[in-house]
Design a protein around this motif. Structure first.
Motif, PDB file in Angstrom:
ATOM      1  N   LYS A 132       0.814  -1.220   0.000  1.00 34.64           N
ATOM      2  CA  LYS A 132       0.000   0.000   0.000  1.00 34.64           C
ATOM      3  C   LYS A 132       0.852   1.277   0.000  1.00 34.64           C
ATOM      4  O   LYS A 132       0.334   2.377  -0.198  1.00 34.64           O
ATOM      5  CB  LYS A 132      -0.912   0.019   1.236  1.00 34.64           C
ATOM      6  CG  LYS A 132      -2.107  -0.905   1.166  1.00 34.64           C
ATOM      7  CD  LYS A 132      -3.215  -0.338   0.318  1.00 34.64           C
ATOM      8  CE  LYS A 132      -4.500  -1.110   0.398  1.00 34.64           C
ATOM      9  NZ  LYS A 132      -5.531  -0.587  -0.529  1.00 34.64           N
ATOM     10  N   GLY A 133       2.151   1.123   0.248  1.00 39.78           N
ATOM     11  CA  GLY A 133       3.025   2.292   0.314  1.00 39.78           C
ATOM     12  C   GLY A 133       2.732   3.182   1.501  1.00 39.78           C
ATOM     13  O   GLY A 133       2.849   4.414   1.406  1.00 39.78           O
ATOM     14  N   LEU A 134       2.382   2.582   2.630  1.00 38.31           N
ATOM     15  CA  LEU A 134       1.981   3.336   3.812  1.00 38.31           C
ATOM     16  C   LEU A 134       3.140   3.460   4.797  1.00 38.31           C
ATOM     17  O   LEU A 134       3.709   2.451   5.237  1.00 38.31           O
ATOM     18  CB  LEU A 134       0.796   2.644   4.498  1.00 38.31           C
ATOM     19  CG  LEU A 134      -0.505   2.639   3.687  1.00 38.31           C
ATOM     20  CD1 LEU A 134      -1.516   1.684   4.310  1.00 38.31           C
ATOM     21  CD2 LEU A 134      -1.092   4.047   3.588  1.00 38.31           C
ATOM     22  N   GLY A 135       3.464   4.670   5.161  1.00 37.62           N
ATOM     23  CA  GLY A 135       4.476   4.894   6.187  1.00 37.62           C
ATOM     24  C   GLY A 135       3.996   4.376   7.527  1.00 37.62           C
ATOM     25  O   GLY A 135       2.806   4.463   7.844  1.00 37.62           O
ATOM     26  N   HIS A 136       4.911   3.855   8.317  1.00 40.12           N
ATOM     27  CA  HIS A 136       4.516   3.320   9.608  1.00 40.12           C
ATOM     28  C   HIS A 136       5.718   3.267  10.537  1.00 40.12           C
ATOM     29  O   HIS A 136       6.875   3.289  10.095  1.00 40.12           O
ATOM     30  CB  HIS A 136       3.920   1.910   9.455  1.00 40.12           C
ATOM     31  CG  HIS A 136       4.817   0.937   8.762  1.00 40.12           C
ATOM     32  ND1 HIS A 136       4.986   0.908   7.390  1.00 40.12           N
ATOM     33  CD2 HIS A 136       5.599  -0.061   9.250  1.00 40.12           C
ATOM     34  CE1 HIS A 136       5.824  -0.042   7.059  1.00 40.12           C
ATOM     35  NE2 HIS A 136       6.234  -0.646   8.164  1.00 40.12           N
ATOM     36  N   ARG A 137       5.424   3.200  11.806  1.00 43.43           N
ATOM     37  CA  ARG A 137       6.464   3.070  12.828  1.00 43.43           C
ATOM     38  C   ARG A 137       6.383   1.673  13.417  1.00 43.43           C
ATOM     39  O   ARG A 137       5.334   1.255  13.908  1.00 43.43           O
ATOM     40  CB  ARG A 137       6.286   4.119  13.930  1.00 43.43           C
ATOM     41  CG  ARG A 137       7.312   4.001  15.069  1.00 43.43           C
ATOM     42  CD  ARG A 137       7.258   5.207  15.987  1.00 43.43           C
ATOM     43  NE  ARG A 137       5.996   5.318  16.696  1.00 43.43           N
ATOM     44  CZ  ARG A 137       5.746   4.717  17.870  1.00 43.43           C
ATOM     45  NH1 ARG A 137       6.657   3.935  18.440  1.00 43.43           N
ATOM     46  NH2 ARG A 137       4.576   4.899  18.465  1.00 43.43           N
TER      47      ARG A 137
END
Length: 230
Positions: free
Chosen positions: A31-36
């Motif tokens: 999804k190309g989602l930034g995350h920590r």
């Protein structure tokens, strides 16, 4: 707001190993989602997000906390419809449900046997004690006795992959022309073993091995960020 992803690790926080967490890692990358990422050990799980789940993966996305890899994938698909699809529609969701049950019932039982002592060795002392006690209660024998049976079961495991092997003669991915969440389900199972143990599961010329290598290369080599166990 950045998604928070609780990922299961052992002594070395840079080596996540859970098959279910790897599904989520690949879904987020897809999804190309930034995350920590929050590296989380077994004994830490009951404390995350105020006891939101007894198991991980867990993500927090804004005000929502979601547990279970499939539920997380469904959330990501609904919450971010403008990003690359994980399912390709309702039929793809149903397809992925079947693949998940096949993986859990056909692949996981053998992979748990093959990697069990190696997974134990990855834990720090308190988590190793928890892992041994819980798994020996589940299997009714010592970890070492369980893993001793892996050589005898290897041929049957490889044979169990024949439906996937045959399908790959017609299409490059479980998802068809491109990878979908169904691919990440099976990838997660094999990645679990790859990260934990150097035990040789697949012959190099096996089409499943070729598909797995392609999965490792996806999304900038997300799967390769953790080296194979040596």
């Amino acid at each position: 707001m950045t998604i928070v992803f609780y990922d299961l690790v052992g002594r070395d926080s840079s080596r996540p190993f859970s098959p279910h967490c790897w599904k989520v890692a690949m879904a987020l990358a897809h999804k190309g989602l930034g995350h920590r990422i929050v590296p989380t050990r077994f004994l830490d799980v009951p404390r995350i997000e105020d006891g939101a789940s007894k198991t991980i993966p867990v993500i927090r996305d804004g005000e929502k906390t979601i547990a279970d890899s499939f539920a997380i994938a469904l959330h990501l698909e609904a919450a971010y419809p403008d990003r690359a699809t994980l399912f390709g529609g309702s039929g793809g969701k149903a397809h992925a449900r079947f693949i998940e049950r096949w993986s859990q019932l056909t692949l996981h039982p053998y992979l748990a046997v093959a990697a069990l002592t190696a997974l134990h060795a990855m834990q720090d002392e308190p988590n190793a004690a928890y892992f041994r006690a819980s798994r020996e209660a589940r299997f009714g024998k010592t970890l070492e006795e369980v893993t001793a049976g892996r050589d005898a079961g290897l041929a049957a495991f490889r044979a169990s992959l024949e439906p996937l092997r045959n399908m790959l003669a017609y299409q490059p991915w479980i998802g068809g022309d491109g990878p979908l969440f169904a691919d990440y389900i099976v990838f997660g199972a094999l990645q679990w073993a790859r990260v934990a143990s150097p035990f040789h599961l697949l012959e190099q010329e096996d089409p499943v091995a070729g598909w797995f290598e392609r999965c490792l290369d996806l999304h900038g080599g997300t799967g390769r960020r953790v080296a194979a166990a040596a």
